[in-house]
Motif scaffolding. Structure first.
Motif, short mmCIF file in Angstrom:
data_model
loop_
_atom_site.label_atom_id
_atom_site.label_comp_id
_atom_site.label_asym_id
_atom_site.label_seq_id
_atom_site.Cartn_x
_atom_site.Cartn_y
_atom_site.Cartn_z
N THR A 185 48.22 22.92 32.59
CA THR A 185 48.01 23.26 34.00
C THR A 185 48.69 24.59 34.33
OG1 THR A 185 48.04 20.91 34.49
CG2 THR A 185 48.21 22.39 36.37
N ALA A 186 49.90 24.75 33.81
CA ALA A 186 50.63 26.00 34.07
C ALA A 186 49.88 27.19 33.46
CB ALA A 186 52.03 25.90 33.47
N ALA A 187 49.36 26.97 32.25
CA ALA A 187 48.61 28.05 31.58
C ALA A 187 47.36 28.40 32.37
CB ALA A 187 48.25 27.62 30.16
N ILE A 188 46.66 27.34 32.86
CA ILE A 188 45.45 27.57 33.66
C ILE A 188 45.79 28.33 34.93
CG2 ILE A 188 43.70 26.39 35.07
CD1 ILE A 188 43.55 24.25 32.88
N ALA A 189 46.91 27.96 35.56
CA ALA A 189 47.32 28.62 36.81
C ALA A 189 47.59 30.11 36.58
CB ALA A 189 48.56 27.94 37.37
N LEU A 190 48.35 30.40 35.52
CA LEU A 190 48.66 31.80 35.20
C LEU A 190 47.39 32.60 34.93
CD1 LEU A 190 51.75 31.79 32.80
CD2 LEU A 190 51.44 33.22 34.82
N ASN A 191 46.53 31.97 34.14
CA ASN A 191 45.29 32.63 33.75
C ASN A 191 44.37 32.87 34.94
OD1 ASN A 191 44.22 33.55 31.30
ND2 ASN A 191 42.57 32.05 31.50
N THR A 192 44.26 31.85 35.79
CA THR A 192 43.40 31.98 36.98
C THR A 192 43.90 33.12 37.86
OG1 THR A 192 43.00 29.62 36.88
CG2 THR A 192 42.41 30.72 38.94
N GLY A 193 45.21 33.21 38.02
CA GLY A 193 45.80 34.28 38.82
C GLY A 193 45.43 35.64 38.27
N LEU A 194 45.55 35.78 36.96
CA LEU A 194 45.27 37.09 36.34
C LEU A 194 43.80 37.46 36.46
CD1 LEU A 194 47.45 36.83 33.10
CD2 LEU A 194 47.79 38.37 35.02
N PHE A 195 42.91 36.51 36.16
CA PHE A 195 41.48 36.83 36.23
C PHE A 195 41.03 37.05 37.67
CE2 PHE A 195 41.47 35.72 31.82
CZ PHE A 195 40.42 36.43 31.29
N SER A 196 41.62 36.29 38.61
CA SER A 196 41.27 36.52 40.02
C SER A 196 41.69 37.91 40.45
CB SER A 196 41.98 35.50 40.93
OG SER A 196 41.74 34.23 40.47
N GLN A 197 42.86 38.32 39.94
CA GLN A 197 43.35 39.67 40.26
C GLN A 197 42.37 40.73 39.75
OE1 GLN A 197 46.55 40.65 41.36
NE2 GLN A 197 46.57 42.79 40.76
N GLY A 198 41.91 40.55 38.51
CA GLY A 198 40.98 41.52 37.93
C GLY A 198 39.66 41.55 38.67
N LEU A 199 39.19 40.37 39.08
CA LEU A 199 37.87 40.30 39.71
C LEU A 199 37.93 40.65 41.19
CD1 LEU A 199 36.47 37.08 38.00
CD2 LEU A 199 35.75 39.42 37.58
N PHE A 200 38.88 40.02 41.92
CA PHE A 200 38.90 40.21 43.38
C PHE A 200 39.92 41.25 43.84
CE2 PHE A 200 36.71 36.26 42.92
CZ PHE A 200 35.71 36.37 43.86
N GLY A 201 41.07 41.30 43.15
CA GLY A 201 42.07 42.28 43.56
C GLY A 201 41.68 43.68 43.12
N TYR A 202 40.86 43.78 42.09
CA TYR A 202 40.52 45.11 41.56
C TYR A 202 39.03 45.42 41.69
CZ TYR A 202 40.48 49.10 38.37
OH TYR A 202 40.32 50.35 37.83
N ALA A 203 38.18 44.63 40.98
CA ALA A 203 36.76 44.99 40.89
C ALA A 203 36.09 45.08 42.27
CB ALA A 203 36.03 43.98 40.02
N VAL A 204 36.29 44.09 43.10
CA VAL A 204 35.60 44.06 44.40
C VAL A 204 36.06 45.23 45.28
CG1 VAL A 204 35.28 42.73 46.52
CG2 VAL A 204 35.14 41.59 44.31
N ASP A 205 37.37 45.48 45.31
CA ASP A 205 37.87 46.60 46.11
C ASP A 205 37.38 47.95 45.55
OD1 ASP A 205 39.08 44.96 47.87
OD2 ASP A 205 41.13 45.27 47.15
N LEU A 206 37.38 48.03 44.23
CA LEU A 206 36.90 49.26 43.58
C LEU A 206 35.44 49.54 43.95
CD1 LEU A 206 37.83 51.32 41.27
CD2 LEU A 206 36.60 49.85 39.70
#
Lengths: 266, 225
Positions: A72-93
Motif C-alpha cells: 500500500t505504501a509503495a502504491i501510494a508513493l507511486n501514485t503520487g509520483l505519476f500523478s505529479q508527472g501527469l497532472f502537476g506537469y503534463a496538463v499545466d505544460l
C-alpha cells in the motif's frame, strides 16, 4: 553589405551587459511560484497518496499484514509520483503551450533548453517535497524505521521513477497537441495506473495476459521496486532488471520528447 | 545603419506558400510598416525573424548577425498578436520575470513607477489570467519597451486597446526611432500604418509592394480605421 554597428556595439548602446544566469534563475522562480499556486498538481500528487495510505490503514483493520502494508505504501508513493508527472506537469505544460506562454517566452533571450530545465528543476523540487510528506505519513502509519540501505535504494528508485513520470508527461504533450486532449488522456492514464497497481482488483485476480502486460508497464516496475525498497532484504536481481527497464522507459520518453516536442501552440 | 535585413524569405505551411521571396530592410531611426489584410502572413514574417517559424528559404539578419539566436534577442522588443503570460503570476511577477530574462533587476520602486507609466499600477497584484484584453496588451507593450531594445517588433500593437490608449501607444511608437533604434510595425490598419510609418510595405498574395508614405501625415479619425 557592411554594418557600421555590430550587435555587440549596439548592445552597449542600448542595454547593460547580459548574463544568462539571472534569466535562468528568473525562470525557476516564476515556474516555482506557478507550481506552488497551481492547486491541481498539489491535489493529485499529495492528497491522492495520503488518501491511499489512510484507506489502506483502515482496510487492514486490526490484523494488518506487513506485506500488504508495504505494498500500500509503495502504491501510494507511486501514485503520487505519476500523478505529479501527469497532472502537476503534463496538463499545466499543455495548457501553457495552448495559451502561448512559451511562444511569448521564446521572444526573449531564452532557449528551449533553459525553459525545459527550469521546469524540470521545479518539478523535482515538488517531487522531493511531496515524497517527503508521503514518507513521513508512511512512517507514522506503519511505524516504519529507515536504515541506510532503505534510504539509498529508495533515493535511487525515487530518482529513476521521478524522471520516468516527468518524461512520460513531456512525451504525452509531444504526442498530443491540445490541452483538452492531454487532460482527458491524463485522466484515463491515472485510472489505468490505479488499475495496474492492483488498487481496485488485486493483480493475482487478473487474467494472465493482462497480468503479464501490466508487469511490463513502468507503473508496475516502480511499485514492485518501492515494495522491495521497504523490504530491503528482498531486493534482488529482478529489481535491478526492473530498474534497468525503468531507465529504458526514461530514455525512450525523453528521446522522443526532446526530439519532437513543440513549444508553440498548434 | 541597417537594423533588420530580410532576404529572399519564403515561408510555407505544408504545401501552401504563405510568403514568396520576401526582401526588405529596416534602417535605424525609422518606423517600417508591414501592412496587409488578415491571413496574408504578416505574423509569420515576425515569427521567422524571432525563430518561431522556420522558413524554407531566406536569411534574416539583425544588426548584421544571423537571426534567430538567443544573443540577438536581447536587442529585440516583441509584441505578438496574442500575448500570454504564466497564468499564476501577478503583473509584478511577470515584469520581474522578463527583467530577469533580459539580465536586469529593478527595485520595487522603479518597477512600480514603470507600471504606473503604462497604466498598470492598479493591476500589479492581479494574476495575468485575470487581466482584460486591453490590460494584457498594455503589459505586453510594457515588456517590449522595458529593456530599451534596438528593434521593436509590434504585431497589431493597438488591436485590443481603446481609442485613448491607442493614441498614447502611437505617441510612444513615434518617440522610439533614434540613430540606434527602429520599429517594425505590423498592422492591418491602413490609417495606423500611414500615420506612424516612414516606409511602408504592403503584403498581398505572399509578395511585397513598398511605398513611401508622407512623414507628417495628420492623425486619422479616432478609431484608426
Amino acid at each position: 553589405m557592411t554594418h557600421p554597428y555590430r550587435a555587440k556595439e549596439v548592445s552597449k548602446l542600448n542595454s547593460p551587459s547580459i548574463s544568462r544566469a539571472p534569466g535562468f534563475t528568473a525562470l525557476i522562480r516564476a515556474f516555482g511560484i506557478a507550481y506552488v499556486r497551481s492547486f491541481r498538481g498539489t491535489l493529485f500528487s499529495l492528497a491522492l497518496p495520503l488518501l491511499i495510505i489512510f484507506i489502506g490503514e483502515l482496510s487492514a483493520g486490526s490484523h494488518p499484514s506487513n506485506l500488504d502494508s508495504w505494498m500500500t505504501a509503495a502504491i501510494a508513493l507511486n501514485t503520487g509520483l505519476f500523478s505529479q508527472g501527469l497532472f502537476g506537469y503534463a496538463v499545466d505544460l499543455a495548457h501553457d503551450r495552448d495559451l502561448g506562454v512559451y511562444r511569448r517566452l521564446l521572444c526573449s533571450p531564452v532557449s528551449t533548453w533553459e525553459i525545459l530545465l527550469s521546469q524540470l528543476i521545479v518539478q523535482w523540487g515538488g517531487i522531493v517535497l511531496q515524497t517527503t510528506v508521503v514518507i513521513l505519513a508512511i512512517t507514522e502509519f506503519y511505524h516504519a524505521s529507515w536504515v541506510g540501505i532503505h534510504v539509498g535504494l529508495g533515493l535511487l528508485v525515487l530518482f529513476v521513477t521521478g524522471n520516468v513520470t516527468l518524461f512520460l508527461g513531456q512525451w504525452l504533450c509531444t504526442m498530443i497537441r491540445t490541452a483538452k486532449t492531454v487532460t482527458a488522456v491524463a485522466r484515463l492514464l491515472l485510472l489505468g495506473l490505479l488499475f495496474s497497481e492492483g488498487f481496485f482488483l488485486k493483480m493475482s485476480q487478473w487474467p494472465t495476459f493482462f497480468r503479464h502486460l501490466a508487469d511490463m508497464m513502468p507503473v508496475h516496475l516502480s511499485v514492485t521496486m518501492f515494495d522491495a525498497v521497504a523490504n530491503a532484504s528482498r531486493w534482488g536481481m529482478n529489481d535491478w532488471r526492473d530498474l534497468l527497464g525503468l531507465l529504458a522507459y526514461t530514455v525512450v520518453f525523453a528521446g522522443i520528447s526532446l526530439k519532437f516536442f513543440r513549444w508553440t501552440p498548434v | 545603419m541597417t537594423i533588420l535585413e530580410v532576404s529572399h524569405l519564403r515561408i510555407r505551411y505544408g504545401r501552401h506558400a504563405i510568403i514568396e521571396d520576401l526582401t526588405f530592410d529596416v534602417q535605424a531611426g525609422e518606423v517600417f510598416g508591414l501592412l496587409g489584410a488578415n491571413g496574408t502572413g504578416k505574423s509569420s514574417i515576425l515569427g521567422a525573424i524571432i525563430g518561431l517559424v522556420k522558413p524554407v528559404q531566406g536569411t534574416v539578419r539583425v544588426l548584421g548577425s544571423k537571426a534567430p539566436c538567443t544573443h540577438i534577442k536581447t536587442q529585440l522588443g516583441v509584441v505578438l498578436q496574442e500575448n500570454a503570460f504564466p497564468r499564476e503570476l501577478t503583473v509584478y511577477e511577470v515584469v520581474r520575470l522578463y527583467q530577469g530574462l533580459h539580465g536586469s533587476h529593478w527595485s520595487w520602486d522603479r518597477t512600480q513607477q514603470y507600471l504606473e507609466e503604462w497604466g498598470l499600477s492598479d493591476t500589479r497584484f492581479t494574476r495575468s489570467h485575470q487581466l482584460s484584453g486591453g490590460q494584457r496588451q498594455r503589459l505586453a507593450l510594457a515588456l517590449a519597451w522595458m529593456h530599451n531594445p534596438a528593434l521593436l517588433m509590434l504585431d497589431e500593437p493597438t488591436a485590443a486597446l481603446d481609442i485613448e490608449s491607442r493614441a498614447e501607444v502611437w505617441e510612444r511608437i513615434r518617440q522610439v526611432p533614434s540613430p540606434s533604434r527602429a520599429v517594425l510595425l505590423i498592422t492591418h490598419l491602413t490609417a495606423e500604418a500611414e500615420t506612424l510609418c516612414d516606409r511602408l510595405a504592403v503584403i498581398r498574395d505572399g509578395h511585397l509592394f513598398t511605398t513611401e508614405p508622407r512623414r507628417d501625415a495628420p492623425l486619422p479619425r479616432q478609431g484608426g480605421q
